[in-house]
Design a protein around this motif. Sequence first.
Motif, short mmCIF file in Angstrom:
data_model
loop_
_atom_site.label_atom_id
_atom_site.label_comp_id
_atom_site.label_asym_id
_atom_site.label_seq_id
_atom_site.Cartn_x
_atom_site.Cartn_y
_atom_site.Cartn_z
N CYS A 12 11.59 -5.68 -5.95
CA CYS A 12 10.87 -6.47 -4.93
C CYS A 12 10.70 -5.31 -3.60
O CYS A 12 9.64 -5.16 -3.22
N PHE A 13 11.74 -4.72 -3.38
CA PHE A 13 11.87 -3.60 -2.18
C PHE A 13 10.81 -2.40 -2.69
O PHE A 13 10.09 -1.87 -1.72
N GLU A 67 -1.66 5.49 -8.32
CA GLU A 67 -1.50 5.86 -6.86
C GLU A 67 -1.25 4.85 -5.91
O GLU A 67 -1.96 3.89 -6.13
N TRP A 68 -0.33 5.03 -5.18
CA TRP A 68 0.43 3.86 -4.56
C TRP A 68 -0.70 3.51 -3.11
O TRP A 68 -1.35 4.65 -2.63
N PRO A 69 -0.86 2.27 -2.79
CA PRO A 69 -1.45 1.96 -1.66
C PRO A 69 -1.33 2.60 -0.37
O PRO A 69 -1.87 2.90 0.42
N THR A 70 0.08 2.80 -0.37
CA THR A 70 0.60 3.51 1.00
C THR A 70 0.34 4.96 1.28
O THR A 70 0.06 5.24 2.24
N ASN A 71 0.24 5.71 -0.17
CA ASN A 71 -0.25 7.20 -0.10
C ASN A 71 -1.70 7.22 0.27
O ASN A 71 -2.27 7.98 1.03
N ARG A 72 -2.47 6.17 -0.20
CA ARG A 72 -3.95 6.00 0.24
C ARG A 72 -4.27 6.02 1.66
O ARG A 72 -4.98 6.57 2.26
N VAL A 73 -3.40 4.96 2.13
CA VAL A 73 -3.51 4.62 3.75
C VAL A 73 -3.12 6.01 4.55
O VAL A 73 -3.98 6.49 5.60
N TYR A 81 5.47 1.40 -15.85
CA TYR A 81 4.64 2.65 -16.10
C TYR A 81 3.49 2.56 -15.10
O TYR A 81 3.14 3.58 -14.62
N PHE A 82 2.90 1.46 -14.67
CA PHE A 82 1.78 1.27 -13.91
C PHE A 82 2.49 1.66 -12.61
O PHE A 82 1.93 2.60 -11.93
N LEU A 83 3.56 1.28 -12.11
CA LEU A 83 4.32 1.91 -10.80
C LEU A 83 4.34 3.45 -10.83
O LEU A 83 4.13 3.99 -9.92
N ALA A 88 5.94 0.59 -2.07
CA ALA A 88 4.79 1.15 -2.50
C ALA A 88 3.48 0.73 -2.05
O ALA A 88 2.34 1.17 -2.40
N GLY A 89 3.42 -0.55 -1.33
CA GLY A 89 2.28 -0.94 -0.89
C GLY A 89 1.67 -2.14 -1.64
O GLY A 89 0.50 -2.68 -1.34
N TYR A 90 2.58 -2.44 -2.66
CA TYR A 90 1.94 -3.78 -3.54
C TYR A 90 2.72 -5.11 -3.08
O TYR A 90 3.63 -4.97 -2.22
N SER A 91 2.30 -6.02 -3.63
CA SER A 91 3.22 -7.36 -3.45
C SER A 91 4.22 -7.20 -3.72
O SER A 91 4.75 -6.89 -4.87
N GLN A 92 5.26 -7.79 -3.16
CA GLN A 92 6.68 -7.73 -3.44
C GLN A 92 6.95 -8.89 -4.34
O GLN A 92 7.88 -8.68 -5.32
N TRP A 93 6.33 -9.71 -4.74
CA TRP A 93 6.33 -10.66 -5.61
C TRP A 93 5.98 -10.12 -7.03
O TRP A 93 6.54 -10.72 -7.94
#
Length: 71
Positions: A26-27, A59-65, A53-55, A32-37
């Motif tokens: 969850c953390f 490309e993580w949303p936090t890196n895109r921002v 494998y997806f994670l 990474a910028g995805y939902s913790q759920w």
Amino acid sequence: MHDSTMWPFGPLMMLVVAGLIILPFCFIFRKAGYSQWLGLLMIVPVINFILLYFLAFSEWPTNRVRGSSRD
């Protein structure tokens, strides 16, 4: 034969182990910028490998921002 003296601790141990697996993911998903759920899906047997494998390879949303991507 079934040992009835340990029966009440079986479900409790399953909850503890599930919590030990779910909480770190969850953390990780949140950082990474995805939902913790999405961490809840890590207890589903086949989905956990797909999600891992997806994670790892997306490309993580936090890196895109921030505009920076680590390769």
